[in-house]
Design an enzyme around this catalytic site. Structure first.
Site, PDB file in Angstrom:
ATOM      1  NE  ARG A 187      -4.563   6.654  -1.823  1.00  0.00           N
ATOM      2  CZ  ARG A 187      -4.918   5.556  -2.459  1.00  0.00           C
ATOM      3  NH1 ARG A 187      -4.181   5.116  -3.478  1.00  0.00           N
ATOM      4  NH2 ARG A 187      -6.007   4.890  -2.092  1.00  0.00           N
ATOM      5  CG  ASN A 198       0.059   1.216   4.772  1.00  0.00           C
ATOM      6  OD1 ASN A 198      -0.377   1.784   5.764  1.00  0.00           O
ATOM      7  ND2 ASN A 198      -0.131   1.695   3.537  1.00  0.00           N
ATOM      8  CE1 TYR A 245      -9.488   0.365   7.501  1.00  0.00           C
ATOM      9  CE2 TYR A 245     -10.189   1.371   9.566  1.00  0.00           C
ATOM     10  CZ  TYR A 245      -9.232   1.184   8.583  1.00  0.00           C
ATOM     11  OH  TYR A 245      -7.994   1.804   8.704  1.00  0.00           O
ATOM     12  CB  THR A 279     -10.440  -6.419   8.534  1.00  0.00           C
ATOM     13  OG1 THR A 279     -10.690  -5.018   8.325  1.00  0.00           O
ATOM     14  CG2 THR A 279     -11.462  -7.225   7.742  1.00  0.00           C
ATOM     15  CE  LYS A 280      -6.842  -1.485   8.771  1.00  0.00           C
ATOM     16  NZ  LYS A 280      -5.496  -1.659   8.174  1.00  0.00           N
ATOM     17  N   GLY A 312       0.827  -1.210   0.000  1.00  0.00           N
ATOM     18  CA  GLY A 312       0.000   0.000   0.000  1.00  0.00           C
ATOM     19  C   GLY A 312       0.852   1.247   0.000  1.00  0.00           C
ATOM     20  CB  SER A 335      -7.640   1.357  12.583  1.00  0.00           C
ATOM     21  OG  SER A 335      -8.659   2.304  12.837  1.00  0.00           O
TER      22      SER A 335
END
Length: 273
Positions: free
Chosen positions: A21, A112, A178, A181-182, A18, A165
Site C-alpha cells: 500500500r 520502502n 523512527y 532509524t531513518k 513494503g 524521512s
C-alpha cells in the site's frame, strides 16, 4: 547522455519492499509504467494469514488495505511481469527468496518497508519496539541491499533507493525510534554510494515529508492539520509525487546522482511561520 528526457526502464527488474500500500505500491506502479518488471515484497499478502507486525499493519489488514497481489495483477495488466511475495525484511531467508524469483536478479532496489507505530515520549519508549524498529527500518534495508549487491556488482549497474524521512533531519517528537532509524539510513545510503560507485551502482535516499497515504488517515485529524500548516505548500504530498522522484533516481537520467538525500517534503523542513 540520454537523448531525451523520457525514462525507460525496459529490461530492468525492480524489487520494492513494503509494496502492499501507500508509497511502496505507488513506487511499484510507477516503475512498471516506466518499463520495469517488479517484485512486490511485503509481509502482508491478501490470500495468506495475516502477520502481526504492529497495530498499524493490523489496522490496515482489518480494513482491507493490503494490495500486494492486486498491484502485481495491475502491473501485469500494463504488459509488464510482476510477482507478489511475502517477505519479512528481518528474515534473511525470506529476503533471499524475494530476490530469487522467476523475474531474475533485481537491478533496482527500492527499500520502502518500515514500521511507524511506535509513538511515545522518550521516557515511555518501549525497548522491545525500539529493537523491532531497528530490525525493520535499518537492518532490514541492510539485509535487502546485501541480497541484491553481488548481482549488481557483477552486472556493473544497479540502483538503490532508500526511504528516509524528515524526522531523520528534524527529529520527531514522540518518534525516537523512527527518527533514529531513518537517520541511520542516511549514513548507510551514503556508504553504499561510496562503495557502489566503482561498480556502476548508485544509492540515494528520498527524504519524505508528510504524505497522504492510508496511514495518514489513521492519525488524529488535528495532528494532521498541525503538520500540514507547517508545510510551505500547505498540503500533504501524494504517494505518486514520491514515486516520481524514486523512478527518476532509478533511471539513467540520474546516472550522476549518488549519495544524495533528496527532500520531497513540500517545504515542511523550511522555516515557515
Amino acid at each position: 547522455m540520454p537523448e531525451s528526457l523520457e525514462i525507460d526502464l525496459s529490461g530492468r527488474v525492480a524489487l520494492v519492499t513494503g509494496a502492499s500500500r501507500g508509497i511502496g505500491r505507488a513506487d511499484a506502479l510507477a516503475l512498471a509504467r516506466a518499463g520495469a518488471d517488479v517484485i512486490l515484497a511485503d509481509v502482508q499478502l491478501e490470500s495468506e494469514e495475516p502477520v502481526d507486525v504492529g497495530p498499524l499493519s493490523q489496522a490496515a489488514r482489518a480494513q482491507g488495505i493490503v494490495y500486494t497481489a492486486g498491484t502485481a495483477e495491475e502491473i501485469r495488466g500494463l504488459g509488464r511481469r510482476a510477482v507478489a511475495v511475502r517477505c519479512d525484511v528481518t528474515d534473511p531467508a525470506q529476503v533471499a527468496a524475494a530476490v530469487a524469483t522467476e523475474l531474475g536478479a533485481p537491478d533496482i532496489l527500492v527499500a520502502n518497508a518500515a514500521t511507524l507505530d511506535h509513538a511515545a515520549r522518550f521516557e515511555a519508549q518501549s525497548p522491545e519496539l525500539w529493537e523491532r524498529d531497528l530490525r525493520v527500518n535499518l537492518t532490514g534495508v541492510f539485509t535487502c541491499a546485501q541480497a541484491v549487491w553481488r548481482a549488481m556488482v557483477e552486472r556493473g549497474w544497479g540502483r538503490i533507493v532508500t526511504m528516509s524521512s524528515v524526522t531523520a533531519t528534524l527529529g520527531g517528537f514522540g518518534l525516537a525510534s523512527y527518527a533514529s532509524t531513518k537517520a541511520g539510513l542516511l549514513g548507510l545510503t551514503k556508504t553504499l554510494a561510496l562503495e557502489g560507485a566503482r561498480h556502476g551502482i548508485t544509492a540515494n535516499a528520498v527524504v519524505a515529508g508528510i504524505v497522504n497515504t492510508e496511514a495518514f488517515g489513521f492519525v488524529k485529524p488535528e495532528m494532521n492539520d498541525r503538520m500540514v500548516k507547517r508545510t510551505a505548500l500547505q498540503r500533504p504530498g501524494t504517494p505518486e509525487e514520491i514515486a516520481n522522484v524514486v523512478v527518476f533516481l532509478c533511471s539513467d537520467l540520474a546516472s550522476y546522482v549518488t549519495g544524495a538525500a533528496v527532500p520531497v517534503t513540500g517545504g515542511i523542513d523550511l522555516f515557515t511561520f
